[in-house]
Design a protein around this motif. Structure first.
Motif, mmCIF file in Angstrom:
data_model
loop_
_atom_site.group_PDB
_atom_site.id
_atom_site.type_symbol
_atom_site.label_atom_id
_atom_site.label_comp_id
_atom_site.label_asym_id
_atom_site.label_seq_id
_atom_site.Cartn_x
_atom_site.Cartn_y
_atom_site.Cartn_z
ATOM 1 N N ARG A 114 9.906 7.725 -2.423
ATOM 2 C CA ARG A 114 10.001 9.146 -2.093
ATOM 3 C C ARG A 114 10.743 9.407 -0.786
ATOM 4 O O ARG A 114 11.532 10.342 -0.678
ATOM 5 C CB ARG A 114 8.586 9.720 -2.007
ATOM 6 C CG ARG A 114 8.543 11.223 -1.848
ATOM 7 C CD ARG A 114 7.132 11.760 -1.976
ATOM 8 N NE ARG A 114 6.255 11.330 -0.885
ATOM 9 C CZ ARG A 114 5.276 10.455 -1.015
ATOM 10 N NH1 ARG A 114 5.030 9.898 -2.196
ATOM 11 N NH2 ARG A 114 4.513 10.122 0.013
ATOM 12 N N ASP A 115 10.496 8.552 0.238
ATOM 13 C CA ASP A 115 11.064 8.775 1.567
ATOM 14 C C ASP A 115 11.224 7.420 2.262
ATOM 15 O O ASP A 115 10.283 6.905 2.865
ATOM 16 C CB ASP A 115 10.163 9.695 2.385
ATOM 17 C CG ASP A 115 10.782 10.137 3.702
ATOM 18 O OD1 ASP A 115 11.636 9.402 4.239
ATOM 19 O OD2 ASP A 115 10.407 11.203 4.219
ATOM 20 N N LYS A 116 12.418 6.871 2.176
ATOM 21 C CA LYS A 116 12.656 5.540 2.717
ATOM 22 C C LYS A 116 12.408 5.473 4.221
ATOM 23 O O LYS A 116 11.832 4.502 4.725
ATOM 24 C CB LYS A 116 14.095 5.105 2.408
ATOM 25 C CG LYS A 116 14.410 3.680 2.831
ATOM 26 C CD LYS A 116 15.821 3.293 2.415
ATOM 27 C CE LYS A 116 16.142 1.866 2.810
ATOM 28 N NZ LYS A 116 17.511 1.478 2.398
ATOM 29 N N GLY A 117 12.832 6.495 4.936
ATOM 30 C CA GLY A 117 12.631 6.499 6.379
ATOM 31 C C GLY A 117 11.169 6.477 6.758
ATOM 32 O O GLY A 117 10.754 5.751 7.671
ATOM 33 N N ALA A 118 10.357 7.292 6.069
ATOM 34 C CA ALA A 118 8.917 7.328 6.338
ATOM 35 C C ALA A 118 8.264 6.000 5.960
ATOM 36 O O ALA A 118 7.347 5.524 6.655
ATOM 37 C CB ALA A 118 8.268 8.472 5.577
ATOM 38 N N TYR A 119 8.723 5.393 4.873
ATOM 39 C CA TYR A 119 8.196 4.087 4.443
ATOM 40 C C TYR A 119 8.466 3.014 5.498
ATOM 41 O O TYR A 119 7.546 2.286 5.913
ATOM 42 C CB TYR A 119 8.835 3.711 3.111
ATOM 43 C CG TYR A 119 8.753 2.244 2.750
ATOM 44 C CD1 TYR A 119 7.558 1.670 2.331
ATOM 45 C CD2 TYR A 119 9.888 1.433 2.837
ATOM 46 C CE1 TYR A 119 7.484 0.322 2.005
ATOM 47 C CE2 TYR A 119 9.830 0.092 2.506
ATOM 48 C CZ TYR A 119 8.629 -0.467 2.095
ATOM 49 O OH TYR A 119 8.558 -1.810 1.783
ATOM 50 N N LEU A 120 9.699 2.910 5.959
ATOM 51 C CA LEU A 120 10.029 1.901 6.973
ATOM 52 C C LEU A 120 9.310 2.188 8.292
ATOM 53 O O LEU A 120 8.869 1.265 8.975
ATOM 54 C CB LEU A 120 11.541 1.858 7.186
ATOM 55 C CG LEU A 120 12.379 1.373 5.995
ATOM 56 C CD1 LEU A 120 13.875 1.564 6.269
ATOM 57 C CD2 LEU A 120 12.091 -0.096 5.683
ATOM 58 N N SER A 121 9.164 3.463 8.622
ATOM 59 C CA SER A 121 8.443 3.834 9.843
ATOM 60 C C SER A 121 6.987 3.397 9.766
ATOM 61 O O SER A 121 6.402 2.966 10.774
ATOM 62 C CB SER A 121 8.510 5.346 10.068
ATOM 63 O OG SER A 121 9.823 5.761 10.338
ATOM 64 N N ALA B 225 0.821 -1.213 0.000
ATOM 65 C CA ALA B 225 0.000 0.000 0.000
ATOM 66 C C ALA B 225 0.853 1.260 0.000
ATOM 67 O O ALA B 225 0.436 2.303 -0.521
ATOM 68 C CB ALA B 225 -0.926 -0.012 1.216
ATOM 69 N N ASN B 226 2.041 1.163 0.553
ATOM 70 C CA ASN B 226 2.912 2.337 0.672
ATOM 71 C C ASN B 226 4.060 2.335 -0.331
ATOM 72 O O ASN B 226 5.087 2.983 -0.097
ATOM 73 C CB ASN B 226 3.483 2.421 2.096
ATOM 74 C CG ASN B 226 2.448 2.879 3.098
ATOM 75 O OD1 ASN B 226 1.382 3.346 2.736
ATOM 76 N ND2 ASN B 226 2.753 2.731 4.372
ATOM 77 N N ARG B 227 3.889 1.636 -1.408
ATOM 78 C CA ARG B 227 4.958 1.547 -2.411
ATOM 79 C C ARG B 227 5.417 2.915 -2.922
ATOM 80 O O ARG B 227 6.629 3.152 -3.057
ATOM 81 C CB ARG B 227 4.500 0.669 -3.579
ATOM 82 C CG ARG B 227 5.603 0.368 -4.585
ATOM 83 C CD ARG B 227 5.124 -0.635 -5.612
ATOM 84 N NE ARG B 227 4.784 -1.910 -4.994
ATOM 85 C CZ ARG B 227 4.100 -2.878 -5.612
ATOM 86 N NH1 ARG B 227 3.675 -2.707 -6.849
ATOM 87 N NH2 ARG B 227 3.838 -4.007 -4.982
ATOM 88 N N PRO B 228 4.503 3.860 -3.207
ATOM 89 C CA PRO B 228 4.970 5.188 -3.661
ATOM 90 C C PRO B 228 5.839 5.896 -2.616
ATOM 91 O O PRO B 228 6.788 6.592 -2.969
ATOM 92 C CB PRO B 228 3.666 5.956 -3.905
ATOM 93 C CG PRO B 228 2.644 4.890 -4.144
ATOM 94 C CD PRO B 228 3.044 3.751 -3.251
ATOM 95 N N LEU B 229 5.517 5.691 -1.331
ATOM 96 C CA LEU B 229 6.288 6.319 -0.265
ATOM 97 C C LEU B 229 7.703 5.760 -0.205
ATOM 98 O O LEU B 229 8.650 6.475 0.137
ATOM 99 C CB LEU B 229 5.577 6.110 1.076
ATOM 100 C CG LEU B 229 6.207 6.758 2.314
ATOM 101 C CD1 LEU B 229 6.270 8.270 2.154
ATOM 102 C CD2 LEU B 229 5.416 6.380 3.556
ATOM 103 N N ARG B 230 7.866 4.498 -0.537
ATOM 104 C CA ARG B 230 9.187 3.857 -0.482
ATOM 105 C C ARG B 230 10.186 4.566 -1.377
ATOM 106 O O ARG B 230 11.354 4.741 -1.006
ATOM 107 C CB ARG B 230 9.055 2.384 -0.888
ATOM 108 C CG ARG B 230 10.369 1.613 -0.868
ATOM 109 C CD ARG B 230 10.136 0.156 -1.240
ATOM 110 N NE ARG B 230 9.609 0.036 -2.592
ATOM 111 C CZ ARG B 230 9.182 -1.118 -3.130
ATOM 112 N NH1 ARG B 230 9.206 -2.221 -2.404
ATOM 113 N NH2 ARG B 230 8.719 -1.144 -4.356
#
Length: 255
Positions: free
Chosen positions: A229-236, A222-227
């Motif tokens: 754009r912002d790796k830290g936010a994606y992992l969080s 679901a958060n693939r676009p975030l991965r």
């Protein structure tokens, strides 16, 4: 050479004793409103009273820049300009500090009449704008790269997720002089129990929390676009899912 403008540390340590002295010699009006302010406002008031440069914070080594930077690939957190922050130094809090974080040297600079870099041994934690950093200095984890200052991305009762900001230096040849470019080389660490885990992908998180494999994969998708754009936010976001599931389990057990 150490740049010591005043022995303000002792004054800061004996903050409330100093207020009592003011009360005796200057009268109650000096302290009017102190009981209505929280502790942080009290420290701000005290620093203004004695002067910023006379506080224990401004006792560091004069900073001299070693690298020539000429574009946006610079070495500081967010900006080469001084930003507003706060810091815990030698066990004392300081607020409204003009500071910047040198990511390449892993050092904190503050501005007074000169630019100083602080002794890392005295720094416990600091904030730059809304970002919180803590110092980790456990020799057992040095081989993993777990030492220095780390940004707290996510903190829960069960684990803490950190980002280690790093910069890699590249030398460039200009028309007449060599200049330096700095690029991100960040890393992420999860403290779970008493162990640190290097986290770079969803698979690393699944290794730590295998029973939530299905849910972690679903959140990742679901958060693939975030991965990107912002790796830290994606992992969080994946770890926040773990926290939610763990909290639900604990609530069910309690009922």
């Amino acid at each position: 050479m150490s740049f010591n403008v005043f022995s303000g540390y002792a004054l800061k340590t004996n903050y409330w004793n100093y207020l009592i002295v003011l009360l005796v010699f200057c009268g109650p009006s000096v302290l009017l409103g102190q009981n209505q302010e929280d502790e942080s406002e009290g420290y701000r008031w005290f620093d203004q009273l004695i002067g910023a440069e006379n506080s224990g914070l401004y006792d560091g080594v004069v900073y001299i820049e070693k690298y020539r930077m000429r574009n946006e690939k610079q070495k500081f957190f967010r900006s080469p300009d001084f930003l507003q922050g706060s810091i815990s130094y030698n066990g004392q809090p300081y607020f409204d500090v003009e500071m910047k974080y040198d990511l390449y040297e892993d050092e904190i600079l503050v501005r007074s009449s000169a630019i100083l870099h602080l002794d890392k041994k005295g720094i416990d934690s600091f904030r730059i704008e809304e970002k919180k950093f803590v110092k980790i200095d456990n020799g057992d984890y040095h081989a993993m790269g777990v030492h220095g200052f780390f940004e707290i991305l996510l903190e829960t009762p069960g684990f803490t997720f950190f980002k280690k900001h790093r910069k890699k230096k590249t030398d460039r040849l200009g028309e007449r002089l060599i200049y330096h470019e700095f690029t991100d080389e960040n890393a992420y660490y999860l403290l779970h129990g008493r162990a640190y885990h290097i986290i770079g992908t969803k698979e690393d998180i699944i290794k730590v929390f295998p029973k939530f494999k299905k849910e972690i994969k679903a959140r990742s998708k679901a958060n693939r676009p975030l991965r990107k754009r912002d790796k830290g936010a994606y992992l969080s976001s994946l770890l926040d899912q773990v926290h939610e599931l763990t909290s639900q389990e604990n609530k069910t057990r309690a009922e």
